[in-house]
Motif scaffolding. Structure first.
Motif, PDB file in Angstrom:
ATOM      1  N   GLY A 153       0.784  -1.235   0.000  1.00 54.03           N
ATOM      2  CA  GLY A 153       0.000   0.000   0.000  1.00 54.03           C
ATOM      3  C   GLY A 153       0.808   1.272   0.000  1.00 54.03           C
ATOM      4  N   ALA A 154       2.119   1.174  -0.199  1.00 55.26           N
ATOM      5  CA  ALA A 154       2.956   2.378  -0.211  1.00 55.26           C
ATOM      6  C   ALA A 154       2.497   3.335  -1.301  1.00 55.26           C
ATOM      7  CB  ALA A 154       4.428   2.008  -0.413  1.00 55.26           C
ATOM      8  N   GLY A 155       2.018   2.756  -2.406  1.00 52.06           N
ATOM      9  CA  GLY A 155       1.547   3.595  -3.499  1.00 52.06           C
ATOM     10  C   GLY A 155       0.344   4.425  -3.105  1.00 52.06           C
ATOM     11  N   LEU A 156      -0.539   3.854  -2.272  1.00 54.39           N
ATOM     12  CA  LEU A 156      -1.715   4.598  -1.827  1.00 54.39           C
ATOM     13  C   LEU A 156      -1.316   5.787  -0.960  1.00 54.39           C
ATOM     14  CD1 LEU A 156      -4.154   1.664  -0.963  1.00 54.39           C
ATOM     15  CD2 LEU A 156      -4.166   3.136  -2.986  1.00 54.39           C
ATOM     16  N   VAL A 157      -0.298   5.580  -0.131  1.00 53.99           N
ATOM     17  CA  VAL A 157       0.192   6.671   0.712  1.00 53.99           C
ATOM     18  C   VAL A 157       0.794   7.769  -0.157  1.00 53.99           C
ATOM     19  CG1 VAL A 157       1.829   7.324   2.522  1.00 53.99           C
ATOM     20  CG2 VAL A 157       0.613   5.147   2.671  1.00 53.99           C
ATOM     21  N   ILE A 158       1.601   7.369  -1.129  1.00 54.46           N
ATOM     22  CA  ILE A 158       2.210   8.337  -2.050  1.00 54.46           C
ATOM     23  C   ILE A 158       1.119   9.085  -2.812  1.00 54.46           C
ATOM     24  CG2 ILE A 158       3.655   8.596  -4.105  1.00 54.46           C
ATOM     25  CD1 ILE A 158       5.249   6.167  -3.151  1.00 54.46           C
ATOM     26  N   PHE A 159       0.118   8.338  -3.276  1.00 52.30           N
ATOM     27  CA  PHE A 159      -0.995   8.926  -4.016  1.00 52.30           C
ATOM     28  C   PHE A 159      -1.728   9.961  -3.159  1.00 52.30           C
ATOM     29  CE2 PHE A 159      -5.524   8.884  -5.156  1.00 52.30           C
ATOM     30  CZ  PHE A 159      -5.453   9.190  -6.505  1.00 52.30           C
ATOM     31  N   PHE A 160      -2.000   9.619  -1.892  1.00 50.67           N
ATOM     32  CA  PHE A 160      -2.736  10.508  -0.997  1.00 50.67           C
ATOM     33  C   PHE A 160      -1.937  11.778  -0.706  1.00 50.67           C
ATOM     34  CE2 PHE A 160      -4.246  12.034   3.107  1.00 50.67           C
ATOM     35  CZ  PHE A 160      -5.618  11.983   2.950  1.00 50.67           C
ATOM     36  N   VAL A 161      -0.658  11.602  -0.378  1.00 49.73           N
ATOM     37  CA  VAL A 161       0.193  12.752  -0.059  1.00 49.73           C
ATOM     38  C   VAL A 161       0.380  13.645  -1.287  1.00 49.73           C
ATOM     39  CG1 VAL A 161       2.530  13.452   0.619  1.00 49.73           C
ATOM     40  CG2 VAL A 161       1.395  11.576   1.825  1.00 49.73           C
ATOM     41  N   ALA A 162       0.581  13.012  -2.448  1.00 52.94           N
ATOM     42  CA  ALA A 162       0.760  13.788  -3.677  1.00 52.94           C
ATOM     43  C   ALA A 162      -0.498  14.581  -4.006  1.00 52.94           C
ATOM     44  CB  ALA A 162       1.106  12.854  -4.838  1.00 52.94           C
ATOM     45  N   THR A 163      -1.660  13.954  -3.799  1.00 54.24           N
ATOM     46  CA  THR A 163      -2.928  14.648  -4.041  1.00 54.24           C
ATOM     47  C   THR A 163      -3.070  15.851  -3.127  1.00 54.24           C
ATOM     48  OG1 THR A 163      -4.024  12.608  -4.763  1.00 54.24           O
ATOM     49  CG2 THR A 163      -5.440  14.410  -4.024  1.00 54.24           C
ATOM     50  N   ALA A 164      -2.733  15.657  -1.845  1.00 55.99           N
ATOM     51  CA  ALA A 164      -2.814  16.755  -0.874  1.00 55.99           C
ATOM     52  C   ALA A 164      -1.913  17.910  -1.291  1.00 55.99           C
ATOM     53  CB  ALA A 164      -2.425  16.259   0.513  1.00 55.99           C
ATOM     54  N   TRP A 165      -0.703  17.595  -1.705  1.00 54.06           N
ATOM     55  CA  TRP A 165       0.251  18.646  -2.085  1.00 54.06           C
ATOM     56  C   TRP A 165      -0.183  19.356  -3.358  1.00 54.06           C
ATOM     57  CZ3 TRP A 165       3.769  18.911  -6.336  1.00 54.06           C
ATOM     58  CH2 TRP A 165       4.639  20.022  -6.268  1.00 54.06           C
TER      59      TRP A 165
END
Length: 240
Positions: A153-165
């Motif tokens: 699920g590392a990709g989901l975390v990256i996806f979420f953080v990238a979306t926030a930024w």
């Protein structure tokens, strides 16, 4: 931050916002369907071309197995387009939001800050350009994040953080540019990047909810108007 989010959510139910919401949802759906059709046509063409090439190399005996494989790939591609539409939603809403930022911001300013002068409407070309840049950057970042989906699920975390930024960056700057030159608006965001990013986490949470995320431009822009007002007020107090 929570107060700004609550104000934005509450105002989304108002008649002026409902009118904008209808237009935003309509445009978002058109874009998603258009992207889906384009991807489907591209994948079908690639599958057909690949099948023809493989049959020419392997011979006619491989026709049936290759046809079955092509059919399986078509189903997988269809499922992939559905999943991909979820990941593309932040990019789509970033582009859609750029068409309606001034309507949303002006309504928030009239409702919550009637004693303050409203901001100056952005040229549509400027707003759309910012939306296009954010959308393209979002697609690039998400493509980088996709391989990490295989790692717990590392990709989901990256996806979420990238979306926030990405979305916090776009919507804050669009709210700030109603009152500041472009360079000054970007500098204001950088000077308050932790606050802006925290607000972006709420936007990322909103855009991750299916169906509801079609209203992301309204929620994100309304909230960032409040965030910008608070930051601008704090900066003015500090200068005094």
């Amino acid at each position: 931050m929570l107060e700004a989010a609550i104000k934005a959510l509450t105002q989304m139910l108002s008649p002026p916002f409902r009118a904008v919401l209808g237009k935003a949802i309509g445009l978002a759906l058109v874009l998603i369907v258009a992207i889906g059709i384009a991807l489907q046509r591209l994948l079908v063409w690639l599958a057909t071309a690949g099948e023809s090439w493989a049959e020419s190399v392997l011979g006619g005996a491989a026709h049936t197995p290759l046809e079955i494989l092509s059919w399986i790939l078509a189903i997988v591609a269809g499922l992939g387009i559905l999943v991909g539409s979820v990941f593309l939603m932040p990019a789509v809403t970033a582009l859609v939001g750029s068409f309606f930022v001034d309507e949303i911001a002006l309504e928030v300013e009239r409702t919550h800050y009637p004693d303050q002068p409203p901001g100056t409407a952005l040229p549509l070309a400027t707003a759309v350009l910012e939306g296009v840049k954010t959308a393209l950057l979002a697609v690039l970042v998400y493509l980088i994040a996709v391989p990490f989906l295989l790692f717990a699920g590392a990709g989901l975390v990256i996806f979420f953080v990238a979306t926030a930024w990405l979305l916090s960056r776009e919507y804050f700057e669009l709210a700030a540019m109603r009152f500041h030159p472009v360079a000054e608006a970007k500098a204001l965001r950088k000077a308050n990047q932790s606050t802006v990013f925290t607000a972006g986490l709420l936007i990322a949470a909103f855009v991750s909810i299916p169906i509801v995320n079609l209203a992301t431009p309204l929620f994100a822009m309304a909230m960032m108007v409040h965030v910008h007002k608070r930051i601008a007020s704090r900066s003015l107090t500090a200068r005094r």
